[in-house]
Design an enzyme around this catalytic site. Structure first.
Site, short mmCIF file in Angstrom:
data_model
loop_
_atom_site.label_atom_id
_atom_site.label_comp_id
_atom_site.label_asym_id
_atom_site.label_seq_id
_atom_site.Cartn_x
_atom_site.Cartn_y
_atom_site.Cartn_z
N CYS A 160 0.84 -1.20 0.00
CA CYS A 160 0.00 0.00 0.00
C CYS A 160 0.88 1.26 0.00
O CYS A 160 1.62 1.49 -0.95
CB CYS A 160 -0.99 -0.03 1.16
N HIS B 157 -3.80 -4.55 -0.49
CA HIS B 157 -3.39 -5.19 0.76
C HIS B 157 -3.46 -6.71 0.59
O HIS B 157 -4.54 -7.29 0.69
CB HIS B 157 -4.32 -4.76 1.90
N GLU C 182 -2.65 -8.94 2.66
CA GLU C 182 -3.10 -9.54 3.92
C GLU C 182 -4.61 -9.47 4.10
O GLU C 182 -5.17 -10.14 4.96
CB GLU C 182 -2.38 -8.89 5.10
#
Length: 204
Positions: free
Chosen positions: A79, A184, A186
């Site tokens: 990011c 992102h 994750e």
């Protein structure tokens, strides 16, 4: 072991939890000297570009990140962390970045809603078809974004993924050992976990 940089501008626990879920060892650190001992480095980031670069500079992480990247240690920016890899950003002024990837960070323009938030698809750069970073990643896979600015690399060969949001923009980059993901991983379910797993494979 992967070092996750803590400079006060990242969602560190989510990244570490994602790595743990797929069996990759990591350590959150606020000490630049720990990067030397690590096998790979993750630079996360949320917030404003200028403030993030200020924190990296004040902690000494900026020079150490550059040093480790120049030693060909695998580095992943996530990011804002991806944006910091570039030379310059025009987010609320003009700010110098780490300069590891030629190019600049610019705002979305036109009729699109900002920030660009939510799930969107990635298009793969055929140049990286044989690169392990895209192992088991398919054209049109969805990933999760939250951002108002995006990267414009100087060199098209550094573009790993693109995404359409009013216009086509660069959503991931790779220049030798330096990788950046605007989304992102994750938070990007199966595709994100696979990308983190692929990065772990590069590190090992």
């Amino acid at each position: 072991m992967i070092a996750i940089i803590d400079y006060g501008a990242g969602n560190l626990k989510n990244v570490q939890h994602a790595l743990k879920t797929i069996g990759i060892s990591s350590r959150i650190t606020d000490q630049p000297s720990d990067l030397e001992k690590a096998d790979g480095v993750i630079l996360p980031g949320v917030g404003a570009y200028g403030e993030a670069m200020k924190r990296l500079s004040e902690t000494g992480f900026d020079l150490e990140i550059i040093r480790q990247a120049e030693k060909r240690k695998p580095l992943l920016g996530i990011c804002l962390g991806m944006q910091l890899l570039f030379e310059k950003s025009y987010e609320y002024g003009e700010h110098e970045g780490l300069g590891l990837i030629p190019g600049e960070i610019v705002p979305f323009e036109g009729a699109v809603k900002v920030p660009h938030m939510g799930w969107n698809q990635i298009e793969l750069n055929k140049r990286f078809d044989d690169d392990s970073i895209i192992n088991r990643i398919d054209e049109g896979d969805y990933v999760y974004f939250v951002h108002s600015f995006y990267a414009k690399p100087t060199n098209d060969q550094d573009i790993l993924f693109t995404t359409n949001y009013g216009e086509k923009f660069t959503s991931a980059v790779k220049r030798n050992n330096v990788i950046g993901m605007q989304f992102h991983p994750e938070k990007s379910a199966k595709t994100g976990m696979q990308l983190l797993r692929n990065f772990g494979g590069i590190v090992s």
